[in-house]
Scaffold this motif. Structure first.
Motif, short mmCIF file in Angstrom:
data_model
loop_
_atom_site.label_atom_id
_atom_site.label_comp_id
_atom_site.label_asym_id
_atom_site.label_seq_id
_atom_site.Cartn_x
_atom_site.Cartn_y
_atom_site.Cartn_z
N ARG A 194 30.09 51.84 -4.96
CA ARG A 194 30.01 50.39 -5.56
C ARG A 194 30.44 50.54 -6.77
NH1 ARG A 194 26.72 47.41 -8.56
NH2 ARG A 194 26.63 44.97 -8.25
N SER A 195 31.46 49.79 -7.11
CA SER A 195 32.11 49.51 -8.63
C SER A 195 31.98 48.03 -8.98
CB SER A 195 33.45 49.99 -8.66
OG SER A 195 34.11 50.10 -9.79
N PRO A 196 31.23 47.85 -9.98
CA PRO A 196 31.36 46.29 -10.41
C PRO A 196 32.35 45.94 -11.32
CG PRO A 196 29.04 47.66 -10.90
CD PRO A 196 30.13 48.62 -10.62
N LEU A 197 32.69 44.90 -11.27
CA LEU A 197 34.15 44.52 -11.85
C LEU A 197 33.99 44.72 -13.41
CD1 LEU A 197 36.67 43.01 -11.16
CD2 LEU A 197 35.62 40.65 -11.54
N SER A 198 32.77 44.60 -13.86
CA SER A 198 32.36 44.81 -15.50
C SER A 198 32.71 46.27 -15.77
CB SER A 198 31.06 44.69 -15.81
OG SER A 198 30.04 45.35 -14.99
N GLU A 199 32.37 47.13 -14.90
CA GLU A 199 32.82 48.68 -15.03
C GLU A 199 34.27 48.73 -14.93
OE1 GLU A 199 30.92 52.51 -12.86
OE2 GLU A 199 32.76 51.93 -11.70
N THR A 200 34.93 48.10 -14.25
CA THR A 200 36.69 48.15 -14.12
C THR A 200 37.33 47.76 -15.53
OG1 THR A 200 36.68 48.01 -11.70
CG2 THR A 200 38.65 47.57 -13.13
N TYR A 201 36.52 46.47 -15.78
CA TYR A 201 37.12 46.02 -17.20
C TYR A 201 36.91 46.89 -18.30
CZ TYR A 201 38.24 41.53 -14.82
OH TYR A 201 38.77 40.59 -14.10
N ALA A 202 35.61 47.52 -18.27
CA ALA A 202 35.25 48.38 -19.45
C ALA A 202 36.35 49.69 -19.46
CB ALA A 202 33.72 48.74 -19.34
N ALA A 279 36.28 35.17 -7.35
CA ALA A 279 35.63 36.10 -6.56
C ALA A 279 35.08 37.35 -7.49
CB ALA A 279 36.55 36.66 -5.48
N THR A 280 34.20 38.04 -6.93
CA THR A 280 33.60 39.29 -7.46
C THR A 280 33.83 40.41 -6.50
OG1 THR A 280 31.22 38.81 -6.91
CG2 THR A 280 31.99 38.03 -9.11
N PHE A 281 34.05 41.64 -6.79
CA PHE A 281 34.28 42.88 -6.21
C PHE A 281 33.07 43.65 -6.49
CE2 PHE A 281 38.48 41.56 -4.46
CZ PHE A 281 38.77 40.69 -5.28
#
Length: 281
Positions: A194-202, A279-281
């Protein structure tokens, strides 16, 4: 107060020696040869002998047992001979570590068995020097280690905690131990993690790919975001070399990976019926 400080040194030395003993017995160091030349420079015979003595498995076990015996002796005995033997051991360790740093920059010191595999740096040399100074300071301590541990005032505990913090800061073995513990943890495959979108942006905004392309991006809102296997793709509109284009960033979703890649693709015609991305991933 001076007596309290001296008593704290006994506890520190005993803890270091017992820890080194356990590390040498339980964590086997990788076997490595001792070359006669390093970077084309001949290694003196005395350095090769010291390295073999310090890092050989049998010698490592013997040295570990000796350190353990001295650590226990510091706890139960106040005899001067025990403290002199400890001082001599740390002084010899300081010499060997210093020589390894100069003559064998490609090897670890073996101070804590298989945990001391990183090349000898200034921290390791400084640690050995400080422990030698601590051993000298503990020579006139009035009590055995266990007496200071049982009857010692708060001052002894405070001094010991401060010295342990300094010792930890000078020990590269801690990061090696942390890495080994992490490898023992079960790791979720990146495609299932599980990889939150916030982690990707960071990760994206902390990457060199983003820094190099940030000035060309024309909107803070991505055109599209989707995930495939171990990657999340984020598309931003951009203006490069006078032409409208799209920058596609591929951000790894693995737990400890910080890999970010970028590619420029021709801009597609805008779709007036396209709804904003929600959408969120």
């Amino acid at each position: 107060m001076t007596a309290h400080i001296q008593n704290a040194q006994l506890l520190l030395l005993s803890g270091v020696l017992l820890t080194a003993c356990l590390a040498k017995l339980l964590v086997r160091a990788p076997v490595a040869g001792t070359p006669e030349h390093v970077h084309g420079v001949p290694v003196p015979g005395r350095i090769r002998g010291a390295t073999a003595l310090w890092q050989g498995r049998r010698a490592s076990v013997g040295l570990g047992l000796t350190e353990g015996a001295l650590g226990l002796a510091l706890l139960v005995s106040s005899h001067l001979s025990v403290r002199l033997a400890t001082t001599v051991m740390f002084a010899a360790a300081t010499w060997i570590v210093g020589e390894l740093r100069v003559r064998r920059p490609d090897t670890g010191c073996g101070c804590f068995g298989g945990l001391s595999t990183r090349r000898v740096g200034r921290r390791s040399v400084l640690r050995a020097m400080l422990l030698t100074a601590v051993a000298v300071t503990s020579l006139p301590a009035p009590h055995a280690g266990y007496e200071a541990l049982l009857d010692g005032p708060v001052d002894v505990v405070l001094v010991l905690l401060i010295e342990l913090a300094v010792f930890a800061a000078l020990s590269p073995e801690l990061s090696v131990l942390t890495d080994r513990v992490r490898r023992l943890r079960p790791v979720t495959p990146c495609e299932r993690r599980r990889s939150p979108l916030s982690e990707t942006y960071a990760r994206l905004r902390a990457s060199e790919a983003w820094t190099a392309s940030e000035n060309a991006i024309t909107s803070a809102v991505p055109l599209d975001v989707w995930r495939e296997a171990c990657w999340r793709f984020v598309v931003f509109p951009a203006h490069v070399d006078g032409r409208d284009t799209e920058l596609v960033f591929a951000v790894s979703t693995a737990e400890r990976s910080r890999t970010v890649r970028v590619a420029a693709v021709p801009s597609t015609a805008p779709d007036p019926d396209r709804e904003p991305l929600t959408a969120t991933f």
